[in-house]
Design a protein around this motif. Structure first.
Motif: not given
Length: 750
Positions: A124-129, A707-716
């Motif tokens: 989830s680092q595309t927007i962040q980086n 910006y912070l990564g979000v794409a993988e935040a919901a799985q856990g």
């Protein structure tokens, strides 16, 4: 789909940028910045402030932005579009600072000949980086253009402003961006103190903008690498061994070579493939080859019924993830629990594919890999050629998020293409090949122990996890199936335990809650019985499931409401905010629900330094048939400044559904010799009939924040919330993933 630059094998970034009337630049792409890699030590002259995002590794502005003499703007990113909306949101970011409409931006994604090396599109680092780098670069380019316009128009910088692709000055004076282009004018390093636009002036960031990748996908257009049909293309199919480690002992190719349309049969050690004029000819020849090939197999897999014991006895080293405060603390009550996760696969709906062509000594590969530079390095080693003799161009694939078969399909195509110079070779995997040979998400074992004081506060926390590396993406040729099977037999890269801020199997193993005394250890398993690598979220999925399940047990022991109990252990205001928003929007209540229905809540900050996410849901458990039906889901997420609101919502919804599928259905099955999950009947996934009636995603926006990564935040958190809803509905806790019907009925004693 006509492959880009299919007959331009000598294209380079310098050549591309040296078009008529455009700036001419050069720069050096640094070595791979792989996910989880410790940053290199700073150079002697780098006492300057650290540049933001990926600019720290690739500081030259011309690596990110090109402006032509006709005013057209091209932006480069080393990240890939995987369905997360990258091609849209990065346009919005660049357009904001360059004061143009997003549609005016031409975006080029991961291509080893053209774009910066940003390692993998992962974590989830595309927007962040990359988004951060593009934004700062765009802002500085705008300032450079204003400065050049000041000279051209004879007006002070303060009197000028950028708008609609030009610089406007007093009395109607205006200079288009193209008029201000000069050789190498962007061949300068980025400045860390570049001033960005204020949120109140935005025209693109956070505004509605249609996804540019969607039309072809929903109309059956040329959307994916699977759709590529360049002129003269031939079709290839591979024949895989029946098991890991099987050796090819006999194969007669005479009959296959005589089949209609067959152009070539390729054998290199244990690597087998066939090439034909038409696709179904290749499929029929592949089946004939599979029937004719004789393999030597040996049982090498463990007892699937006792994977936890296998993990415990296979530990090669133990690493400390965190050690804070005292080893132990006195309290009123201590609880313990153990959790497990099965091996799980990506389950990509479209099996992996690639197109490759050898032309004038250059092998070009169109691939849906998530890391074009690492894949190029591994393929070049496999082929025994310098890296500059391989070009990898990212082309979207229908399904990924992690390390599936994309890199391997690219290697297959590259190896086969060496036998047919000048011809584009398309490799398409079959369904069973994807299921049996892709790298799986590793099985995990976790144990938690915590002590509560008299006031119901956690005073001591111990957490241990057993897992192997979750990152075996291409490093050397041994990470590729073709590299392992060919006569040269490249060995797999040795697995290493790396405890870094990005996390691996230990991702999110440290609870984000305020606990004074903590011990977290990773019991690292180097050798695994099946092929494993990155599956979306890495260890975070199982770790958050375990932690959030345990938090609910602690709340019960403290006689506290689960939401209140979490807030009791959180000072972080943004964590508290998403929890409060999710609870409020869901209508969280302590009132009991009808029998068989339950509420569940969970929270995590992804990687402990990316997006904050809280989720509440309602589940209904059918005791008779063991099904769990999720009816209503409400989520709140804070990923800093929201660039593309709809993409954030889409990604979060997708993460929730993917986690539901993992949590309720997915497990790879095997016996002592073979994988037993070759298709959807033996590896079921979430169906449309099981999708919740409603999923609400509330974005807690923070304009101006990083910006912070979000794409993988919901799985856990989704897995934790399902586990807690089941506990609330039945009074029973399931500690092992997935929550299959049989497991549900066994726990309920049905």
């Amino acid at each position: 789909m006509n492959a880009p630059n299919l007959h331009l094998p000598d294209v380079t970034r310098r050549g591309f940028l040296a078009g008529a009337g455009a700036l001419v630049v050069s720069f050096t792409i640094p070595a791979e910045a792989q996910e989880g890699e410790v940053p290199a030590a700073p150079r002697a002259q780098a006492a300057k402030p650290k540049l933001p995002g990926s600019l720290a590794d690739t500081p030259s502005l011309d690596a990110w932005i090109r402006i032509d003499a006709n005013g057209s703007i091209t932006v480069f990113t080393g990240k890939a579009e995987l369905g997360q909306g990258t091609k849209t949101s990065l346009r919005q970011i660049a357009a904001e600072e360059l004061e143009v409409e997003p549609a005016a931006i031409n975006l080029i994604t991961a291509d080893t000949a053209l774009t910066p090396n940003e390692g993998y599109t992962a974590g989830s680092q595309t927007i962040q980086n990359s988004g951060t780098a593009i934004r700062f670069a765009s802002a500085q380019v705008r300032q450079i253009l204003i400065a050049k316009a000041s000279e051209k128009l004879g007006a002070p910088v303060e009197a000028l402003k950028a708008e609609a692709g030009s610089i406007a000055g007093p009395n109607g004076a205006r200079a288009g961006y193209g008029e201000l282009v000069s050789a190498d004018f962007l061949h300068v390093d980025a400045a860390a103190d570049t001033k960005l636009k204020a949120p109140g002036t935005y025209h693109a960031i956070g505004k509605p903008f249609a996804r540019v990748d969607i039309p072809a996908k929903v109309t059956g257009g040329d959307a994916y690498v699977q759709d590529m049909r360049p002129p003269g293309m031939v079709h290839a199919r591979v024949v895989r061994p029946p098991t890991y480690g099987a050796k090819l002992v006999d194969f007669a190719d005479v009959a296959v070579k005589a089949m209609p349309g067959v152009i070539a049969v390729v054998r290199d050690g244990d690597f087998l493939a066939v090439v034909a004029e038409h696709e179904f000819q290749a499929v029929k020849a592949m089946r004939a080859m599979a029937a004719a090939a004789k393999w030597q197999e040996q049982p090498a897999l463990p007892d699937q019924s006792n994977i936890p014991a296998f993990l415990e006895k296979s530990v090669s080293e133990v690493g400390t993830v965190t050690s804070v405060g005292a080893e132990s603390a006195p309290g009123a009550k201590t609880l313990q629990a153990q959790f497990t996760r099965a091996y799980q696969m990506h389950g990509s709906i479209g099996p992996s594919s690639a197109v490759a062509m050898l032309d004038n000594g250059l092998t070009t590969v169109w691939t849906h890999t998530q890391g074009v530079y690492p894949d190029r390095k591994a393929i070049a080693q496999m082929l025994g050629v310098p890296e500059e003799k391989v070009r990898c161009i990212h082309t979207e694939g229908s399904g990924c998020y992690g390390h599936n078969g994309a890199d391997d399909a690219a290697a297959d195509a590259a190896l086969i293409a060496q036998k047919l110079p000048g011809k584009p070779v398309r490799v398409q995997w079959m369904r069973d090949q994807e299921h049996l040979w892709e790298p799986y998400g590793p099985a995990m074992l976790t144990r938690a122990s915590a002590t509560l004081d008299q006031n119901g506060k956690i005073v001591n926390w111990h957490y241990d996890l057993w897992s192997n590396s979750h990152g075996t993406r291409p490093g050397s040729a041994g990470s590729l199936i073709a590299g392992r099977l060919m006569a040269r037999h490249f060995p797999p890269d040795p697995a290493r335990m790396e405890i870094t801020p990005l996390g691996n199997g230990d991702r999110n193993a440290i609870p984000f809650y305020d606990v004074p005394n903590q011990r977290v250890n990773w019991h690292f398993v180097a050798d695994m019985p099946v092929r494993v690598s990155s599956l979306r979220g890495l260890g975070a999925y199982c770790n958050v499931f375990s932690i959030e399940s345990f938090m609910d047990e602690l709340a019960l022991a403290a006689n506290a409401d689960p939401v209140e109990f979490r807030l009791r252990h959180l000072k972080d205001p943004r964590a508290r905010k998403v929890i409060e928003v999710a609870a409020e929007k869901f209508g969280w209540s302590k009132d009991p629900l009808p029998e068989g229905r339950g509420r569940g809540f969970a929270f995590a900050k992804y990687k402990n330094h990316a997006a904050w996410l809280a989720i509440a849901l309602e589940a209904e458990v059918d005791r008779d048939n063991g099904t769990i039906r999720i009816s209503h889901v409400v989520c709140a997420v804070d990923c800093g400044e929201a660039v593309a609101l709809d993409s954030i919502v889409n990604q979060t919804e997708g993460g929730i559904l993917q986690s539901m599928s993992w949590t309720l259905y997915e497990a790879v099955h095997f016996d002592r010799t073979r994988i037993l999950s070759p298709d959807w009947s033996t590896y079921p996934i979430l169906r449309f009939s099981a999708v919740p009636d409603s999923i609400e995603v509330h974005v807690v926006d923070n304009p101006g924040a990083p910006y912070l990564g979000v794409a993988e935040a919901a799985q856990g958190p989704t897995a934790g919330a399902i586990a807690n809803a089941f506990r609330n509905a039945t009074g029973k806790r399931i500690h092992d993933l997935p929550y299959t019907r049989d497991r549900v009925k066994a726990v309920l004693g049905v």
